[in-house]
Design a protein around this motif. Structure first.
Motif, PDB file in Angstrom:
ATOM      1  N   CYS A 155     -69.834  27.013   4.681  1.00 52.75           N
ATOM      2  CA  CYS A 155     -68.664  26.169   4.917  1.00 52.75           C
ATOM      3  C   CYS A 155     -68.681  25.011   3.918  1.00 52.75           C
ATOM      4  N   CYS A 161     -68.870  12.930  10.675  1.00 51.92           N
ATOM      5  CA  CYS A 161     -68.165  14.030  11.344  1.00 51.92           C
ATOM      6  C   CYS A 161     -67.190  14.662  10.359  1.00 51.92           C
ATOM      7  N   GLY A 186     -64.226  18.050   9.807  1.00 51.45           N
ATOM      8  CA  GLY A 186     -63.401  19.121  10.371  1.00 51.45           C
ATOM      9  C   GLY A 186     -62.951  18.862  11.782  1.00 51.45           C
ATOM     10  N   ASP A 187     -63.403  19.708  12.711  1.00 58.42           N
ATOM     11  CA  ASP A 187     -62.943  19.603  14.101  1.00 58.42           C
ATOM     12  C   ASP A 187     -63.652  18.506  14.884  1.00 58.42           C
ATOM     13  N   GLN A 188     -64.496  17.726  14.228  1.00 58.04           N
ATOM     14  CA  GLN A 188     -65.157  16.557  14.818  1.00 58.04           C
ATOM     15  C   GLN A 188     -66.092  16.900  15.975  1.00 58.04           C
ATOM     16  N   CYS A 189     -66.627  18.124  16.019  1.00 61.47           N
ATOM     17  CA  CYS A 189     -67.513  18.492  17.124  1.00 61.47           C
ATOM     18  C   CYS A 189     -68.989  18.371  16.755  1.00 61.47           C
ATOM     19  N   TRP A 215     -66.345  33.360   9.924  1.00 63.50           N
ATOM     20  CA  TRP A 215     -67.167  32.888  11.029  1.00 63.50           C
ATOM     21  C   TRP A 215     -68.047  34.017  11.572  1.00 63.50           C
TER      22      TRP A 215
END
Length: 121
Positions: free
Chosen positions: A28, A59, A61-64, A116
């Motif tokens: 990624c 953080c 991208g999706d912040q996870c 993925w």
């Protein structure tokens, strides 16, 4: 098995107390730039300490996930989920351990950029 890792300057130390079957090399956008090899375990199996300066997190991208790096030398040592109460997994960057130990662990390649899925099974 217990693995010990540290950033280049020794400010951040990570202890990873779990067995490892394989490490993950992800392509990624951030992992590609970091050049990390991720080993995963439950957060209870990881201990992080620092000597002079606390890790800085980032953080993407999706912040996870929060990627943690040393404020002094810049090495990324580990990542944690942003919601630690809602996960069973975090990761340590095994590029921060003794290189001789890496020779004994299989590396799997993960296509985090597109599909993925693991590229090699």
């Amino acid at each position: 098995m217990t693995f010990s890792a540290s950033c280049h300057c020794g400010n951040i130390n990570v202890t990873f107390d779990a067995s490892i079957d394989s490490l993950t090399s992800c392509n990624c956008s951030i992992c590609h730039r970091l050049g990390a090899l991720w080993g995963y375990t439950h957060p209870n199996n990881v201990s992080v300490s620092f000597h002079r300066s606390a890790p800085i997190s980032y953080c993407h991208g999706d912040q996870c996930i929060e990627f943690h790096h040393c404020a002094l030398c810049g090495c990324t040592t580990h990542y944690t989920p942003t919601d630690m109460g809602n996960t069973q997994r975090m990761a340590m960057n095994f590029k921060m351990i003794n290189p001789e130990l890496l020779k004994q662990i299989r590396v799997r390649h993960f296509d985090g950029a597109n599909t993925w899925q693991f590229i090699d099974e």
